[in-house]
Design a protein around this motif. Structure first.
Motif, PDB file in Angstrom:
ATOM      1  N   ALA A  50      44.275  29.373  38.451  1.00 19.14           N
ATOM      2  CA  ALA A  50      44.999  30.533  38.981  1.00 19.14           C
ATOM      3  C   ALA A  50      46.079  30.083  39.959  1.00 19.14           C
ATOM      4  O   ALA A  50      47.187  30.631  39.964  1.00 19.14           O
ATOM      5  N   THR A  68      38.294  28.085  37.586  1.00 19.68           N
ATOM      6  CA  THR A  68      39.259  29.158  37.366  1.00 19.68           C
ATOM      7  C   THR A  68      40.225  29.298  38.537  1.00 19.68           C
ATOM      8  O   THR A  68      41.424  29.507  38.332  1.00 19.68           O
ATOM      9  N   ASP A  69      39.722  29.172  39.771  1.00 14.64           N
ATOM     10  CA  ASP A  69      40.602  29.347  40.930  1.00 14.64           C
ATOM     11  C   ASP A  69      41.699  28.286  40.982  1.00 14.64           C
ATOM     12  O   ASP A  69      42.826  28.567  41.394  1.00 14.64           O
ATOM     13  N   PRO A  96      47.888  40.867  40.567  1.00 13.78           N
ATOM     14  CA  PRO A  96      46.542  40.327  40.379  1.00 13.78           C
ATOM     15  C   PRO A  96      46.601  39.115  39.457  1.00 13.78           C
ATOM     16  O   PRO A  96      47.477  39.008  38.613  1.00 13.78           O
ATOM     17  N   SER A  97      45.690  38.216  39.635  1.00 12.54           N
ATOM     18  CA  SER A  97      45.679  36.996  38.842  1.00 12.54           C
ATOM     19  C   SER A  97      45.560  37.291  37.358  1.00 12.54           C
ATOM     20  O   SER A  97      44.805  38.160  36.940  1.00 12.54           O
ATOM     21  N   ASN A 136      49.960  30.992  39.688  1.00 11.16           N
ATOM     22  CA  ASN A 136      50.561  31.788  40.751  1.00 11.16           C
ATOM     23  C   ASN A 136      51.625  31.055  41.556  1.00 11.16           C
ATOM     24  O   ASN A 136      52.474  31.689  42.154  1.00 11.16           O
ATOM     25  N   SER A 190      42.027  37.197  36.306  1.00 12.17           N
ATOM     26  CA  SER A 190      41.044  38.161  36.807  1.00 12.17           C
ATOM     27  C   SER A 190      40.070  38.492  35.693  1.00 12.17           C
ATOM     28  O   SER A 190      40.455  38.673  34.544  1.00 12.17           O
ATOM     29  N   GLY A 191      38.793  38.548  36.036  1.00 13.17           N
ATOM     30  CA  GLY A 191      37.790  38.873  35.037  1.00 13.17           C
ATOM     31  C   GLY A 191      37.242  37.668  34.305  1.00 13.17           C
ATOM     32  O   GLY A 191      36.273  37.784  33.558  1.00 13.17           O
TER      33      GLY A 191
END
Length: 147
Positions: free
Chosen positions: A133, A129-130, A76-77, A137, A80-81
Protein backbone atom coordinates in the motif's frame (compact mmCIF):
# COMPACT_ATOMS: atom_id res chain seq x y z
CA UNK A 1 -16.71 5.86 -7.00
CA UNK A 2 -17.16 8.55 -9.61
CA UNK A 3 -19.61 8.43 -12.50
CA UNK A 4 -16.71 8.24 -14.95
CA UNK A 5 -15.38 5.17 -13.08
CA UNK A 6 -18.62 3.28 -12.57
CA UNK A 7 -20.90 3.97 -15.50
CA UNK A 8 -19.02 5.96 -18.03
CA UNK A 9 -15.71 6.19 -19.77
CA UNK A 10 -13.75 3.91 -17.44
CA UNK A 11 -16.38 1.32 -16.50
CA UNK A 12 -14.85 -1.41 -18.67
CA UNK A 13 -11.31 -0.94 -17.29
CA UNK A 14 -9.76 -2.72 -14.28
CA UNK A 15 -8.88 -0.86 -11.07
CA UNK A 16 -5.19 -0.75 -12.01
CA UNK A 17 -4.34 0.44 -15.52
CA UNK A 18 -1.31 -0.08 -17.73
CA UNK A 19 0.28 2.73 -19.71
CA UNK A 20 -1.32 1.72 -23.01
CA UNK A 21 -4.77 1.83 -21.40
CA UNK A 22 -4.16 5.29 -19.94
CA UNK A 23 -2.88 6.42 -23.34
CA UNK A 24 -6.08 5.14 -24.96
CA UNK A 25 -8.28 6.85 -22.36
CA UNK A 26 -6.47 10.19 -22.50
CA UNK A 27 -5.78 9.97 -26.25
CA UNK A 28 -2.04 10.37 -25.78
CA UNK A 29 0.93 8.34 -26.92
CA UNK A 30 2.25 5.70 -24.53
CA UNK A 31 5.63 7.45 -24.31
CA UNK A 32 3.86 10.70 -23.40
CA UNK A 33 1.94 8.92 -20.63
CA UNK A 34 5.19 7.43 -19.28
CA UNK A 35 6.99 10.76 -19.47
CA UNK A 36 4.15 12.47 -17.59
CA UNK A 37 4.18 9.73 -14.95
CA UNK A 38 7.94 10.20 -14.48
CA UNK A 39 7.55 13.96 -14.14
CA UNK A 40 4.64 13.69 -11.70
CA UNK A 41 2.03 15.11 -14.08
CA UNK A 42 0.11 11.81 -13.96
CA UNK A 43 -0.53 9.95 -10.71
CA UNK A 44 1.31 6.64 -11.05
CA UNK A 45 3.43 4.11 -9.24
CA UNK A 46 6.12 1.72 -10.37
CA UNK A 47 5.95 -1.92 -9.44
CA UNK A 48 9.50 -3.18 -9.38
CA UNK A 49 12.88 -1.55 -9.64
CA UNK A 50 15.18 -0.34 -12.39
CA UNK A 51 14.37 0.54 -15.94
CA UNK A 52 12.23 -2.58 -16.45
CA UNK A 53 9.80 -1.57 -13.71
CA UNK A 54 6.45 -0.78 -15.31
CA UNK A 55 4.23 2.16 -14.51
CA UNK A 56 0.76 1.40 -13.14
CA UNK A 57 -2.10 3.85 -12.72
CA UNK A 58 -5.07 3.69 -10.37
CA UNK A 59 -8.29 4.04 -12.34
CA UNK A 60 -9.87 6.22 -9.64
CA UNK A 61 -7.01 8.72 -9.83
CA UNK A 62 -7.25 8.92 -13.63
CA UNK A 63 -11.02 9.44 -13.23
CA UNK A 64 -10.37 12.28 -10.77
CA UNK A 65 -7.93 13.84 -13.24
CA UNK A 66 -10.48 13.65 -16.07
CA UNK A 67 -13.17 15.17 -13.87
CA UNK A 68 -10.91 18.09 -13.02
CA UNK A 69 -10.46 17.00 -9.42
CA UNK A 70 -7.34 16.40 -7.39
CA UNK A 71 -5.84 13.15 -8.63
CA UNK A 72 -3.40 13.21 -5.71
CA UNK A 73 -6.05 13.67 -3.01
CA UNK A 74 -6.23 11.36 -0.04
CA UNK A 75 -8.07 8.22 -1.13
CA UNK A 76 -8.68 4.94 0.67
CA UNK A 77 -6.05 2.37 -0.13
CA UNK A 78 -6.50 0.35 -3.30
CA UNK A 79 -5.72 -2.60 -1.04
CA UNK A 80 -8.53 -1.92 1.45
CA UNK A 81 -10.25 -5.17 2.29
CA UNK A 82 -7.20 -7.29 1.48
CA UNK A 83 -5.81 -9.50 4.25
CA UNK A 84 -2.71 -8.21 6.12
CA UNK A 85 -0.58 -10.77 4.25
CA UNK A 86 -1.14 -11.41 0.54
CA UNK A 87 -0.19 -14.34 -1.67
CA UNK A 88 1.64 -13.94 -4.99
CA UNK A 89 -1.63 -14.70 -6.79
CA UNK A 90 -3.40 -11.84 -4.98
CA UNK A 91 -0.52 -9.45 -5.67
CA UNK A 92 -0.44 -10.50 -9.33
CA UNK A 93 -4.16 -9.75 -9.66
CA UNK A 94 -3.82 -6.25 -8.15
CA UNK A 95 -0.64 -5.25 -9.99
CA UNK A 96 -1.64 -7.03 -13.21
CA UNK A 97 1.46 -9.16 -13.53
CA UNK A 98 1.62 -12.91 -13.94
CA UNK A 99 2.49 -15.10 -10.96
CA UNK A 100 6.04 -15.85 -12.21
CA UNK A 101 6.82 -12.14 -12.55
CA UNK A 102 5.60 -11.44 -9.01
CA UNK A 103 7.76 -14.29 -7.68
CA UNK A 104 10.79 -12.99 -9.59
CA UNK A 105 10.19 -9.46 -8.29
CA UNK A 106 9.95 -10.83 -4.74
CA UNK A 107 13.19 -12.75 -5.15
CA UNK A 108 15.08 -9.66 -6.32
CA UNK A 109 13.57 -7.34 -3.71
CA UNK A 110 11.70 -5.33 -6.35
CA UNK A 111 8.43 -5.53 -4.41
CA UNK A 112 8.41 -4.30 -0.82
CA UNK A 113 7.26 -6.45 2.07
CA UNK A 114 8.11 -9.80 0.46
CA UNK A 115 9.07 -12.68 2.70
CA UNK A 116 9.24 -16.46 2.51
CA UNK A 117 7.17 -18.73 4.71
CA UNK A 118 9.48 -21.46 5.95
CA UNK A 119 12.94 -22.30 4.75
CA UNK A 120 14.38 -23.60 1.56
CA UNK A 121 14.11 -22.58 -2.06
CA UNK A 122 10.56 -23.88 -2.47
CA UNK A 123 9.12 -21.92 0.46
CA UNK A 124 6.19 -19.78 -0.73
CA UNK A 125 6.39 -16.01 -1.02
CA UNK A 126 4.04 -13.76 0.94
CA UNK A 127 3.71 -9.97 1.01
CA UNK A 128 2.82 -7.53 3.77
CA UNK A 129 -0.17 -5.60 2.45
CA UNK A 130 0.78 -2.39 4.27
CA UNK A 131 4.18 -2.32 2.51
CA UNK A 132 2.52 -2.74 -0.90
CA UNK A 133 0.00 0.00 0.00
CA UNK A 134 2.90 2.35 0.74
CA UNK A 135 4.34 1.65 -2.71
CA UNK A 136 1.01 2.48 -4.35
CA UNK A 137 0.29 5.53 -2.23
CA UNK A 138 3.71 7.13 -2.58
CA UNK A 139 4.12 6.37 -6.27
CA UNK A 140 7.50 4.78 -5.55
CA UNK A 141 9.10 8.21 -5.62
CA UNK A 142 7.30 9.41 -8.74
CA UNK A 143 5.52 12.74 -8.63
CA UNK A 144 3.65 14.22 -5.70
CA UNK A 145 2.92 12.07 -2.70
CA UNK A 146 -0.51 10.51 -2.93
CA UNK A 147 -0.83 9.32 0.64
Amino acid sequence: MTEIESGGLLAEYPDVLRGAEVAEILRLGVSTVQRRARSGQLPAFRAGTGERAEWRYEKRRIAALIEGGDAWALLPSLLSGQPPVMTPEEVARVFRYDHATVAAMAATGALPGAFKVGGGGRAPWRFYTDKLATLINTGSGAGPSVT
